[in-house]
Design an enzyme around this catalytic site. Structure first.
Site, mmCIF file in Angstrom:
data_model
loop_
_atom_site.group_PDB
_atom_site.id
_atom_site.type_symbol
_atom_site.label_atom_id
_atom_site.label_comp_id
_atom_site.label_asym_id
_atom_site.label_seq_id
_atom_site.Cartn_x
_atom_site.Cartn_y
_atom_site.Cartn_z
ATOM 1 N N CYS A 60 35.606 42.099 35.969
ATOM 2 C CA CYS A 60 36.680 42.849 35.149
ATOM 3 C C CYS A 60 36.618 42.597 33.797
ATOM 4 O O CYS A 60 36.893 41.714 32.963
ATOM 5 C CB CYS A 60 38.356 42.404 35.449
ATOM 6 S SG CYS A 60 39.477 43.193 34.278
ATOM 7 N N TYR A 191 37.090 54.179 31.327
ATOM 8 C CA TYR A 191 37.638 54.556 33.168
ATOM 9 C C TYR A 191 38.367 56.154 33.039
ATOM 10 O O TYR A 191 38.132 56.657 33.636
ATOM 11 C CB TYR A 191 38.971 53.550 32.370
ATOM 12 C CG TYR A 191 38.587 52.345 33.013
ATOM 13 C CD1 TYR A 191 38.488 51.686 34.245
ATOM 14 C CD2 TYR A 191 37.713 51.398 32.553
ATOM 15 C CE1 TYR A 191 38.055 50.458 35.221
ATOM 16 C CE2 TYR A 191 37.887 49.751 32.352
ATOM 17 C CZ TYR A 191 37.619 49.610 33.756
ATOM 18 O OH TYR A 191 37.354 48.042 34.251
#
Length: 321
Positions: A60, A191
């Site tokens: 992440c 994203y």
């Protein structure tokens, strides 16, 4: 919404709209709580070395930035570290990397247990990084932008003797603006490309992403780091996206105008940071690829993880500085 990776975070127009951070407590020497106490009336937790545990995932980028800042500032002994599995299933982040599948300090098998211990009614997506209080088992914060700034400022008395100033007071107005642009168009921009469910939403995100990368490349042409001769928080935030670009975002998220390795200034800059103590040794390309390609089933339904790209270039001379 059909076809959305996170339907609760997808607009009617098909754009990805990231959920807000649920827990926003802050560890600070200004807390009025006694040692061992909970948060004061302003949600400020007492600053105590060894009390809090940073939960992160190697895959992440938001969690990765917290680990880099923790390490660079010399806070390894002050903040313990728990690592979740890169594969997130419908139950969320799991501690399957630990013996018997439980975090050895918190005694939980899923990060969601700490979330629900803090807010039993929580129904949002469980995210990393999360700073968890080992005394109560409650989440202090999952507010990743503020967390790293607090590590630089509120935790200062616990810094190592040679810790850099990643958030200099005199640079904060420019830094804050720059980091906001990087977040909107790059950190979250990849994203917004990858999770878009309409052509128009994807097109908008794609154009903003590469327009910003062009601006940043120009900025870095005549300076080693984003703010000059010293690494700041902005460099950490940009690095964690760049280091994932070719292995995940270029193909998986359709950010494919160019690879990072085809953008000479940014590629040299990223290698410079990668080869800086506290950065490269925290990167796990295997975890990164397995997370993105094996957990985003709406994007990659087969779950097949690519073998490439060739990663040897990360350790080649960068020619900067």
């Amino acid at each position: 919404m059909a076809g959305a990776q996170f339907s609760a975070e997808t607009s009617e127009g098909g754009a990805f709209v990231r959920q807000p951070n649920r827990f926003t407590g802050r560890v600070t020497p200004h807390s009025t709580s006694p040692p061992g106490g909970g948060p004061d009336e302003a949600d400020r937790w007492p600053l105590e070395p060894g009390r809090y545990r940073l939960i992160w995932c190697r895959a992440c980028p938001w969690a990765h930035r917290a680990l880099i800042v923790r390490n660079v500032l010399g806070l390894r002994d002050a903040i313990s570290l728990g690592t979740v599995d890169p594969i997130r299933d419908d139950r969320g982040w799991r501690f399957t990397l630990d013996e018997d599948g439980f975090d050895p300090v918190l005694g939980i098998g899923f990060l969601s247990e700490a979330y629900l211990a803090t807010d039993p009614d929580y129904t949002g997506r469980v995210t990393v990084p999360a700073l968890v209080d080992t005394v109560t088992g409650r989440v202090v914060t999952n507010d990743y932008p503020q967390l790293t700034l607090d590590l630089s400022t509120e935790w200062r008395r616990l810094h190592g003797p040679d810790a850099p100033d990643l958030y200099p007071v005199e640079l904060r107005p420019e830094l804050d603006q720059l980091m906001a642009e990087i977040h909107r168009d790059v950190n979250n921009g990849v994203y917004r490309c990858g999770f878009a469910t309409s052509q128009s939403a994807y097109d908008e995100a794609y154009r903003a992403l590469f327009a910003r990368l062009d601006v940043l490349s120009q900025r870095l042409t005549n300076r080693r780091y984003l703010m000059g001769d010293a690494i700041t928080e902005a460099d950490v935030r940009l690095f964690t996206t760049l280091v994932r670009f070719d292995v995940a975002y270029h193909g998986h998220f359709k950010c494919n105008r160019q690879k990072l390795t085809e953008m000479p200034v940014l590629w040299a800059y990223a290698r410079d940071l990668f080869q800086t103590p506290g950065f490269g040794e925290t990167v796990d390309f295997d975890h990164i690829k397995r997370h993105y390609y094996a957990t985003h089933h709406e994007i990659n339904p087969t779950g097949v993880v690519p073998l490439g790209p060739d990663l040897h270039g990360w350790t080649t001379p960068h020619g900067r500085g």
